[in-house]
Enzyme design. Sequence first.
Site, PDB file in Angstrom:
ATOM      1  CG  HIS A   1      -1.998   1.161   1.330  1.00  0.00           C
ATOM      2  ND1 HIS A   1      -2.222   1.539   0.330  1.00  0.00           N
ATOM      3  CD2 HIS A   1      -2.987   1.112   2.329  1.00  0.00           C
ATOM      4  CE1 HIS A   1      -3.502   2.579   0.468  1.00  0.00           C
ATOM      5  NE2 HIS A   1      -3.513   2.137   1.737  1.00  0.00           N
TER       6      HIS A   1
ATOM      7  CG  ASP B   1       2.921   4.149  -4.483  1.00  0.00           C
ATOM      8  OD1 ASP B   1       2.805   5.590  -4.164  1.00  0.00           O
ATOM      9  OD2 ASP B   1       2.307   3.446  -4.065  1.00  0.00           O
TER      10      ASP B   1
ATOM     11  CG  HIS C   1      -4.423   0.232  -8.348  1.00  0.00           C
ATOM     12  ND1 HIS C   1      -5.808   0.094  -7.813  1.00  0.00           N
ATOM     13  CD2 HIS C   1      -3.758   1.222  -7.519  1.00  0.00           C
ATOM     14  CE1 HIS C   1      -5.821   0.917  -6.927  1.00  0.00           C
ATOM     15  NE2 HIS C   1      -4.867   1.511  -6.640  1.00  0.00           N
TER      16      HIS C   1
HETATM   17  N1  CMC Z   1       4.512  -7.298 -10.885  1.00  0.00           N
HETATM   18  C1  CMC Z   1       4.318  -8.582 -11.563  1.00  0.00           C
HETATM   19  N2  CMC Z   1       3.173  -9.391 -11.658  1.00  0.00           N
HETATM   20  C2  CMC Z   1       2.121  -8.935 -10.981  1.00  0.00           C
HETATM   21  C3  CMC Z   1       2.289  -7.650 -10.397  1.00  0.00           C
HETATM   22  C4  CMC Z   1       3.504  -6.609 -10.449  1.00  0.00           C
HETATM   23  N3  CMC Z   1       3.621  -5.549  -9.884  1.00  0.00           N
HETATM   24  N4  CMC Z   1       0.985  -6.958  -9.905  1.00  0.00           N
HETATM   25  C5  CMC Z   1       0.176  -8.185 -10.152  1.00  0.00           C
HETATM   26  N5  CMC Z   1       0.908  -9.049 -10.915  1.00  0.00           N
HETATM   27  C6  CMC Z   1       0.460 -10.393 -11.357  1.00  0.00           C
HETATM   28  C7  CMC Z   1       0.282 -11.322 -10.361  1.00  0.00           C
HETATM   29  O1  CMC Z   1       1.414 -12.084  -9.988  1.00  0.00           O
HETATM   30  C8  CMC Z   1      -1.076 -12.258 -10.745  1.00  0.00           C
HETATM   31  O2  CMC Z   1      -0.371 -12.986 -11.971  1.00  0.00           O
HETATM   32  P1  CMC Z   1      -1.062 -14.361 -12.132  1.00  0.00           P
HETATM   33  O3  CMC Z   1      -2.537 -14.335 -12.462  1.00  0.00           O
HETATM   34  O4  CMC Z   1      -0.371 -15.025 -13.344  1.00  0.00           O
HETATM   35  O5  CMC Z   1      -0.923 -15.214 -10.746  1.00  0.00           O
HETATM   36  C9  CMC Z   1      -2.046 -11.014 -11.572  1.00  0.00           C
HETATM   37  O6  CMC Z   1      -0.813 -10.140 -11.896  1.00  0.00           O
HETATM   38  C10 CMC Z   1      -2.975 -10.591 -10.692  1.00  0.00           C
HETATM   39  O7  CMC Z   1      -2.267 -10.225  -9.362  1.00  0.00           O
HETATM   40  P2  CMC Z   1      -3.065  -9.999  -8.039  1.00  0.00           P
HETATM   41  O8  CMC Z   1      -2.107 -10.193  -7.090  1.00  0.00           O
HETATM   42  O9  CMC Z   1      -4.348 -10.949  -8.171  1.00  0.00           O
HETATM   43  O10 CMC Z   1      -3.705  -8.402  -7.972  1.00  0.00           O
HETATM   44  P3  CMC Z   1      -4.249  -7.773  -6.665  1.00  0.00           P
HETATM   45  O11 CMC Z   1      -5.290  -6.805  -7.398  1.00  0.00           O
HETATM   46  O12 CMC Z   1      -4.490  -8.641  -5.716  1.00  0.00           O
HETATM   47  O13 CMC Z   1      -2.881  -6.856  -6.326  1.00  0.00           O
HETATM   48  C11 CMC Z   1      -1.563  -5.081  -5.859  1.00  0.00           C
HETATM   49  C12 CMC Z   1      -2.848  -5.406  -6.591  1.00  0.00           C
HETATM   50  C13 CMC Z   1      -1.261  -3.617  -6.328  1.00  0.00           C
HETATM   51  C14 CMC Z   1      -1.117  -5.505  -4.739  1.00  0.00           C
HETATM   52  C15 CMC Z   1      -0.343  -5.782  -6.936  1.00  0.00           C
HETATM   53  O14 CMC Z   1      -0.525  -5.156  -8.366  1.00  0.00           O
HETATM   54  C16 CMC Z   1       0.820  -5.420  -6.390  1.00  0.00           C
HETATM   55  O15 CMC Z   1       1.618  -6.072  -5.397  1.00  0.00           O
HETATM   56  N6  CMC Z   1       1.792  -4.524  -7.084  1.00  0.00           N
HETATM   57  C17 CMC Z   1       3.199  -3.938  -6.648  1.00  0.00           C
HETATM   58  C18 CMC Z   1       3.049  -3.065  -5.480  1.00  0.00           C
HETATM   59  C19 CMC Z   1       2.421  -1.855  -5.718  1.00  0.00           C
HETATM   60  O16 CMC Z   1       2.951  -1.131  -6.670  1.00  0.00           O
HETATM   61  N7  CMC Z   1       1.373  -1.369  -4.848  1.00  0.00           N
HETATM   62  C20 CMC Z   1       1.004   0.147  -4.965  1.00  0.00           C
HETATM   63  C21 CMC Z   1      -0.595   0.060  -5.068  1.00  0.00           C
HETATM   64  S1  CMC Z   1      -1.039   1.878  -5.680  1.00  0.00           S
HETATM   65  C22 CMC Z   1      -1.045   2.447  -4.305  1.00  0.00           C
HETATM   66  C23 CMC Z   1      -2.150   2.236  -3.442  1.00  0.00           C
HETATM   67  O17 CMC Z   1      -3.045   2.509  -3.788  1.00  0.00           O
HETATM   68  O18 CMC Z   1      -1.624   2.050  -2.166  1.00  0.00           O
END
Ligand code: CMC
Length: 424
Positions: free
Chosen positions: A263, A359, A303
């Site tokens: 986050h 970010d 996201h």
């Molecule tokens: N890099 C590589 N792969 C990713 C990433 C990433 N940053 N984010 C998601 N994926 C892949 C993930 O491995 C999954 O692949 P598969 O379907 O093959 O298993 C797919 O995309 C869906 O991911 P998810 O984890 O189910 O998606 P989510 O909606 O639960 O997670 C997130 C959202 C923001 C936690 C995630 O995208 C992430 O960890 N991003 C990096 C951290 C980041 O930049 N966070 C800041 C968010 S914006 C600020 C805020 O609002 O706080």
Amino acid sequence: MTESITITDNRTGETLEIPIENGGVSAAAWQKLLPGLWFYDPGFVSTAACESAITYLDGEAGILRYRGYGIEELAEHSTYLEVAYLLLNGELPNPAQFEAWRHEITHHTFIHENVRKRFLDGFHYDAHPMGMLVSAVAALSTFYLDAKQIFDVESRHKQIIRLIAKMPTLAAAAHRFSVGMPFVYPDNSLEFTSNFLSMMWKTAEPRFDANPALARALDILFILHADHEQNCSTTAMRTVGSSHADPYSACAAACAALYGPRHGGANEAVIRMLTEIGSIENVEPFVASVKAGTGGRLQGFGHRVYKSYDPRAKIIKRTADEVFEITGKNPLLDIALKLEEIALQDEYFTSRKLYPNVDFYSGLIYQAMGFPLEMFPVLFAIPRTAGWLAHWQEMLDQDSKIARPRQLYIGAEQRPYVPMGERG
Ligand code: CMC
């Protein structure tokens, strides 16, 4: 077309029609047909926990609006303080309302001497400023006992003013402590963001005047971070607030949620990732390792809600250029640009709709402005306080229920206690 859905319980053949309202269906209606059968929705991916009139977000179209106003227009024409007023009151202030608001915030920026001298000074010398902020915000509840009067309109207003006004003071105090510099008192002759920069950077000069372009850039970042509907920290604020805890305790919980790298800690993770990549030649192998699952995630990408370019990231990218004109280019920028270019052309990222989020570039700006990495989540918490409080207030006005989800139990069946000596 009928705006409703019909569900059938195949065990009994019973059906129920539920109207679709505001883009959702009522779980209470569902419960009538299926009592005791719970929705299984880890991470609340498909669950709307409340109705809200504060922020509109369309993740597919990349739209973000506060109280109906587009984020792009607010970033261009407004200030953080005005946006905070908008989020909390629903309307933009007229000149008299804004002046009264600005005056109130400016005159509540001081913190009780004991918060600093006895509380903040008691931390270990290398304490993380975000850890200090989480604790200091919680500690404020012990200084303002009237904060418990959450249904008293006047008391509620007072706590809102105090929290918005004191966040920059606490944030800067945490930084000064962590670098062994003396605390700087707020300067009421300065605007909100310039005052924060003065408390951060002032040394021996009688008055610290921040570069106006940098103060404006930070103010824009504050606008962009002020609210983002039901994100993890706002959900924490609403959840703790739903037990009718005082706003300082609820806000401390929200700060704690913001501390995590998924986050508010993500921009710190971006800088660490870019530093580790080290040079443009290493970008391609790094992306390959992310895709192979060995290099971790691409920080600052993806996201939960945005499935196209985060509209905040677009504005931040422009702001970055303006800041770098003054501070000089952040050497990590070229790596970031290359990373974005490669990822946006790569099927792995495009098929999963992973685009730069807010970010990805904000950390580069903060770093160029001289903020240490540890301060990044703290910089996020300052403006998000307005959003947290707007949601807290809205929740209380809606007379919401205490947050108390159900679970699907998957543990052991009942079994007899085994005395310790008889266990294998
Ligand atoms: N890099 C590589 N792969 C990713 C990433 C990433 N940053 N984010 C998601 N994926 C892949 C993930 O491995 C999954 O692949 P598969 O379907 O093959 O298993 C797919 O995309 C869906 O991911 P998810 O984890 O189910 O998606 P989510 O909606 O639960 O997670 C997130 C959202 C923001 C936690 C995630 O995208 C992430 O960890 N991003 C990096 C951290 C980041 O930049 N966070 C800041 C968010 S914006 C600020 C805020 O609002 O706080």
